[in-house]
Design a protein around this motif. Structure first.
Motif, mmCIF file in Angstrom:
data_model
loop_
_atom_site.group_PDB
_atom_site.id
_atom_site.type_symbol
_atom_site.label_atom_id
_atom_site.label_comp_id
_atom_site.label_asym_id
_atom_site.label_seq_id
_atom_site.Cartn_x
_atom_site.Cartn_y
_atom_site.Cartn_z
ATOM 1 N N ARG A 1 -0.555 -6.079 -10.469
ATOM 2 C CA ARG A 1 -2.001 -5.346 -10.719
ATOM 3 C C ARG A 1 -1.801 -3.888 -9.605
ATOM 4 N N ILE A 2 -2.389 -3.025 -10.347
ATOM 5 C CA ILE A 2 -2.218 -1.552 -9.423
ATOM 6 C C ILE A 2 -3.605 -1.168 -9.366
ATOM 7 N N LEU A 3 -4.036 -0.618 -8.434
ATOM 8 C CA LEU A 3 -5.277 0.061 -8.152
ATOM 9 C C LEU A 3 -4.979 1.424 -7.551
ATOM 10 N N VAL A 4 -5.351 2.709 -8.050
ATOM 11 C CA VAL A 4 -4.936 3.793 -7.659
ATOM 12 C C VAL A 4 -6.445 4.620 -7.473
ATOM 13 N N PHE A 5 -6.283 4.927 -6.128
ATOM 14 C CA PHE A 5 -7.601 5.690 -5.448
ATOM 15 C C PHE A 5 -7.283 7.139 -5.304
ATOM 16 N N ASP A 6 -8.395 7.909 -5.398
ATOM 17 C CA ASP A 6 -8.361 9.250 -4.937
ATOM 18 C C ASP A 6 -9.274 9.500 -3.831
ATOM 19 N N ALA B 1 0.887 -1.229 0.085
ATOM 20 C CA ALA B 1 -0.003 0.138 -0.162
ATOM 21 C C ALA B 1 1.056 1.375 0.024
ATOM 22 N N TRP B 2 0.613 2.213 -0.858
ATOM 23 C CA TRP B 2 1.319 3.459 -0.968
ATOM 24 C C TRP B 2 0.532 4.792 -0.940
ATOM 25 N N LEU C 1 -3.873 10.791 -3.445
ATOM 26 C CA LEU C 1 -4.110 9.481 -4.041
ATOM 27 C C LEU C 1 -3.409 8.549 -3.140
ATOM 28 N N SER C 2 -3.788 7.278 -3.177
ATOM 29 C CA SER C 2 -3.076 6.238 -2.642
ATOM 30 C C SER C 2 -3.230 4.824 -3.960
ATOM 31 N N ALA C 3 -2.084 4.025 -3.844
ATOM 32 C CA ALA C 3 -2.107 2.990 -4.605
ATOM 33 C C ALA C 3 -1.961 1.724 -3.901
ATOM 34 N N SER C 4 -2.488 0.495 -4.412
ATOM 35 C CA SER C 4 -2.384 -0.610 -3.802
ATOM 36 C C SER C 4 -1.596 -1.686 -4.966
ATOM 37 N N ILE C 5 -0.783 -2.342 -4.727
ATOM 38 C CA ILE C 5 0.053 -3.255 -5.787
ATOM 39 C C ILE C 5 0.003 -4.556 -5.235
#
Length: 108
Positions: free
Chosen positions: A30-35, A9-10, A17-21
């Protein structure tokens, strides 16, 4: 290249933003980027990071390079900017917590 260091988790160092890889196969993640700008999180990107030519790339666009900097413990994700590991921020926050003073009821 120890590319699996990007997993986790980033949190963005530049915006909301945050990102989960997570790894999904050999040479792919796989990357999910959230606002988080609003009171709920909104999915901005659901994509694939691939290892090509000894470099990490987000999607098919060669302009979206993913770069992990081990010395600074940061991850640059193409157009989304620089991120830091969520657990490294939480460790710093825990160190900065100040114990609250006990509440004493006023005497009547």
């Amino acid at each position: 290249l120890d590319a699996d260091r990007i997993c986790g988790a980033w949190l963005s160092a530049e915006n909301n933003l945050s990102a989960s890889i997570r790894r999904i196969g050999e040479g792919t993640w796989r990357i999910l980027v959230f606002d988080h700008a609003l009171c709920y999180r909104r999915l901005v990107q659901d994509g694939i990071i691939a290892l090509r030519r000894h470099r990490l790339w987000l999607g098919a666009d060669d302009g979206n390079r993913v770069i992990y900097d081990a010395a600074a413990e940061t991850l640059t994700i193409g157009c989304y900017g620089r991120f830091v590991a969520e657990d490294s921020i939480r460790c710093r926050d825990d160190d900065e917590i100040v114990a609250a003073e006990p509440f004493n009821e006023p005497a009547e």
